[in-house]
Design a protein around this motif. Structure first.
Motif, mmCIF file in Angstrom:
data_model
loop_
_atom_site.group_PDB
_atom_site.id
_atom_site.type_symbol
_atom_site.label_atom_id
_atom_site.label_comp_id
_atom_site.label_asym_id
_atom_site.label_seq_id
_atom_site.Cartn_x
_atom_site.Cartn_y
_atom_site.Cartn_z
ATOM 1 N N GLY A 12 3.669 -2.002 21.562
ATOM 2 C CA GLY A 12 2.941 -0.755 21.337
ATOM 3 C C GLY A 12 3.814 0.417 20.948
ATOM 4 N N LYS A 13 3.222 1.597 21.004
ATOM 5 C CA LYS A 13 3.917 2.805 20.549
ATOM 6 C C LYS A 13 5.073 3.197 21.454
ATOM 7 C CE LYS A 13 0.943 6.028 22.944
ATOM 8 N NZ LYS A 13 0.322 7.314 22.933
ATOM 9 N N ASP A 14 5.077 2.708 22.687
ATOM 10 C CA ASP A 14 6.148 3.016 23.637
ATOM 11 C C ASP A 14 7.208 1.918 23.682
ATOM 12 O OD1 ASP A 14 5.015 5.470 24.547
ATOM 13 O OD2 ASP A 14 3.522 4.280 25.626
ATOM 14 N N TYR A 15 7.258 1.084 22.676
ATOM 15 C CA TYR A 15 8.195 -0.036 22.617
ATOM 16 C C TYR A 15 9.628 0.429 22.877
ATOM 17 C CZ TYR A 15 10.812 -3.999 20.776
ATOM 18 O OH TYR A 15 11.670 -5.049 20.649
ATOM 19 N N GLY A 16 10.303 -0.248 23.809
ATOM 20 C CA GLY A 16 11.694 0.034 24.093
ATOM 21 C C GLY A 16 11.945 1.056 25.183
ATOM 22 N N LYS A 17 10.906 1.705 25.676
ATOM 23 C CA LYS A 17 11.102 2.698 26.731
ATOM 24 C C LYS A 17 11.348 2.012 28.068
ATOM 25 C CE LYS A 17 8.749 6.606 24.768
ATOM 26 N NZ LYS A 17 7.780 7.669 24.987
ATOM 27 N N ILE A 18 12.127 2.664 28.890
ATOM 28 C CA ILE A 18 12.447 2.141 30.216
ATOM 29 C C ILE A 18 11.510 2.794 31.224
ATOM 30 C CG2 ILE A 18 14.211 1.998 31.993
ATOM 31 C CD1 ILE A 18 16.277 2.135 29.726
ATOM 32 N N VAL A 19 10.908 1.968 32.083
ATOM 33 C CA VAL A 19 9.981 2.458 33.096
ATOM 34 C C VAL A 19 10.330 1.846 34.450
ATOM 35 C CG1 VAL A 19 8.090 2.832 31.481
ATOM 36 C CG2 VAL A 19 8.303 0.637 32.593
ATOM 37 N N VAL A 20 9.788 2.443 35.501
ATOM 38 C CA VAL A 20 9.972 1.946 36.865
ATOM 39 C C VAL A 20 8.595 1.597 37.425
ATOM 40 C CG1 VAL A 20 10.764 2.514 39.188
ATOM 41 C CG2 VAL A 20 11.992 3.394 37.205
ATOM 42 N N ILE A 21 8.466 0.420 38.016
ATOM 43 C CA ILE A 21 7.212 0.034 38.658
ATOM 44 C C ILE A 21 7.107 0.799 39.967
ATOM 45 C CG2 ILE A 21 5.935 -1.851 39.723
ATOM 46 C CD1 ILE A 21 7.224 -3.728 37.689
ATOM 47 N N VAL A 22 6.004 1.547 40.122
ATOM 48 C CA VAL A 22 5.805 2.384 41.298
ATOM 49 C C VAL A 22 4.836 1.732 42.280
ATOM 50 C CG1 VAL A 22 5.014 4.645 42.075
ATOM 51 C CG2 VAL A 22 6.273 4.453 39.943
ATOM 52 N N ASP A 23 3.812 1.061 41.765
ATOM 53 C CA ASP A 23 2.805 0.452 42.629
ATOM 54 C C ASP A 23 2.184 -0.729 41.888
ATOM 55 O OD1 ASP A 23 1.228 0.020 44.817
ATOM 56 O OD2 ASP A 23 0.202 1.958 44.731
ATOM 57 N N ILE A 24 1.549 -1.619 42.636
ATOM 58 C CA ILE A 24 0.912 -2.809 42.069
ATOM 59 C C ILE A 24 -0.591 -2.681 42.248
ATOM 60 C CG2 ILE A 24 0.740 -5.313 42.223
ATOM 61 C CD1 ILE A 24 3.623 -5.113 43.500
ATOM 62 N N ALA A 25 -1.342 -2.679 41.139
ATOM 63 C CA ALA A 25 -2.799 -2.555 41.195
ATOM 64 C C ALA A 25 -3.437 -3.909 41.472
ATOM 65 C CB ALA A 25 -3.330 -1.968 39.896
ATOM 66 N N ASP A 26 -3.066 -4.911 40.698
ATOM 67 C CA ASP A 26 -3.537 -6.277 40.895
ATOM 68 C C ASP A 26 -2.526 -7.226 40.246
ATOM 69 O OD1 ASP A 26 -4.122 -6.259 38.120
ATOM 70 O OD2 ASP A 26 -6.205 -5.737 38.464
ATOM 71 N N MET A 27 -2.919 -8.470 40.055
ATOM 72 C CA MET A 27 -1.975 -9.465 39.521
ATOM 73 C C MET A 27 -1.612 -9.238 38.052
ATOM 74 S SD MET A 27 -1.081 -11.376 41.961
ATOM 75 C CE MET A 27 -0.312 -12.724 41.108
ATOM 76 N N ASN A 28 -2.393 -8.414 37.345
ATOM 77 C CA ASN A 28 -2.148 -8.218 35.925
ATOM 78 C C ASN A 28 -1.711 -6.814 35.545
ATOM 79 O OD1 ASN A 28 -2.930 -10.875 35.244
ATOM 80 N ND2 ASN A 28 -5.066 -10.275 35.463
ATOM 81 N N ARG A 29 -1.882 -5.838 36.443
ATOM 82 C CA ARG A 29 -1.569 -4.451 36.110
ATOM 83 C C ARG A 29 -0.715 -3.802 37.194
ATOM 84 N NH1 ARG A 29 -6.770 -1.350 35.789
ATOM 85 N NH2 ARG A 29 -7.121 -2.539 37.692
ATOM 86 N N VAL A 30 0.186 -2.928 36.740
ATOM 87 C CA VAL A 30 1.041 -2.183 37.663
ATOM 88 C C VAL A 30 1.045 -0.714 37.255
ATOM 89 C CG1 VAL A 30 2.571 -4.094 38.284
ATOM 90 C CG2 VAL A 30 3.079 -2.734 36.281
ATOM 91 N N THR A 36 12.377 10.081 33.020
ATOM 92 C CA THR A 36 13.544 10.404 32.199
ATOM 93 C C THR A 36 13.366 9.995 30.744
ATOM 94 O OG1 THR A 36 14.592 8.321 32.799
ATOM 95 C CG2 THR A 36 15.124 10.235 34.149
ATOM 96 N N THR A 37 12.408 9.104 30.456
ATOM 97 C CA THR A 37 12.174 8.656 29.083
ATOM 98 C C THR A 37 10.925 9.271 28.474
ATOM 99 O OG1 THR A 37 10.968 6.711 29.858
ATOM 100 C CG2 THR A 37 13.323 6.443 29.450
ATOM 101 N N GLY A 38 10.265 10.173 29.212
ATOM 102 C CA GLY A 38 9.060 10.812 28.686
ATOM 103 C C GLY A 38 7.823 9.954 28.794
ATOM 104 N N PHE A 39 7.845 8.973 29.654
ATOM 105 C CA PHE A 39 6.716 8.062 29.852
ATOM 106 C C PHE A 39 5.948 8.537 31.075
ATOM 107 C CE2 PHE A 39 4.506 4.191 30.904
ATOM 108 C CZ PHE A 39 4.245 3.633 29.674
ATOM 109 N N HIS A 40 4.699 8.969 30.873
ATOM 110 C CA HIS A 40 3.892 9.475 31.973
ATOM 111 C C HIS A 40 3.348 8.336 32.820
ATOM 112 C CE1 HIS A 40 4.078 13.511 30.413
ATOM 113 N NE2 HIS A 40 3.816 13.028 29.212
ATOM 114 N N ARG A 41 3.036 8.622 34.062
ATOM 115 C CA ARG A 41 2.525 7.630 35.019
ATOM 116 C C ARG A 41 1.187 7.078 34.534
ATOM 117 N NH1 ARG A 41 2.883 7.699 41.360
ATOM 118 N NH2 ARG A 41 4.976 8.234 40.749
ATOM 119 N N VAL A 42 1.101 5.752 34.441
ATOM 120 C CA VAL A 42 -0.105 5.108 33.925
ATOM 121 C C VAL A 42 -0.163 3.662 34.420
ATOM 122 C CG1 VAL A 42 0.996 4.351 31.788
ATOM 123 C CG2 VAL A 42 -1.441 4.756 31.808
ATOM 124 N N LEU A 43 -1.381 3.122 34.529
ATOM 125 C CA LEU A 43 -1.536 1.694 34.813
ATOM 126 C C LEU A 43 -1.197 0.932 33.542
ATOM 127 C CD1 LEU A 43 -4.787 1.339 36.919
ATOM 128 C CD2 LEU A 43 -2.500 0.690 37.582
#
Length: 68
Positions: A12-30, A36-43
């Protein structure tokens, strides 16, 4: 997959950005955050992330300021 795990976005458009997993929603989404990379908090689907061996010491559901 656990809170604090560092991952790369591999699709997708955010290809290559570094993110940190903060929480686990279910087996398929986090909840990810990348202040620091400009990536806002999102599932995000796991199939669009590439997990690394790196891990940050944070608690589940940590705030953006803590992740920074």
């Amino acid at each position: 997959m656990q809170p604090g795990r560092i991952a790369y976005v591999n699709f997708g458009k955010d290809y290559g950005k570094i993110v940190v997993i903060v929480d686990i929603a279910d087996m398929n989404r986090v909840l990810v955050d990348g202040p620091t990379t400009g990536f806002h908090r999102v599932l995000y689907p796991l199939r669009r992330l590439t997990l690394t061996k790196l891990k940050v010491s944070i608690l589940r559901g940590a705030r953006t300021s803590t992740v920074k």
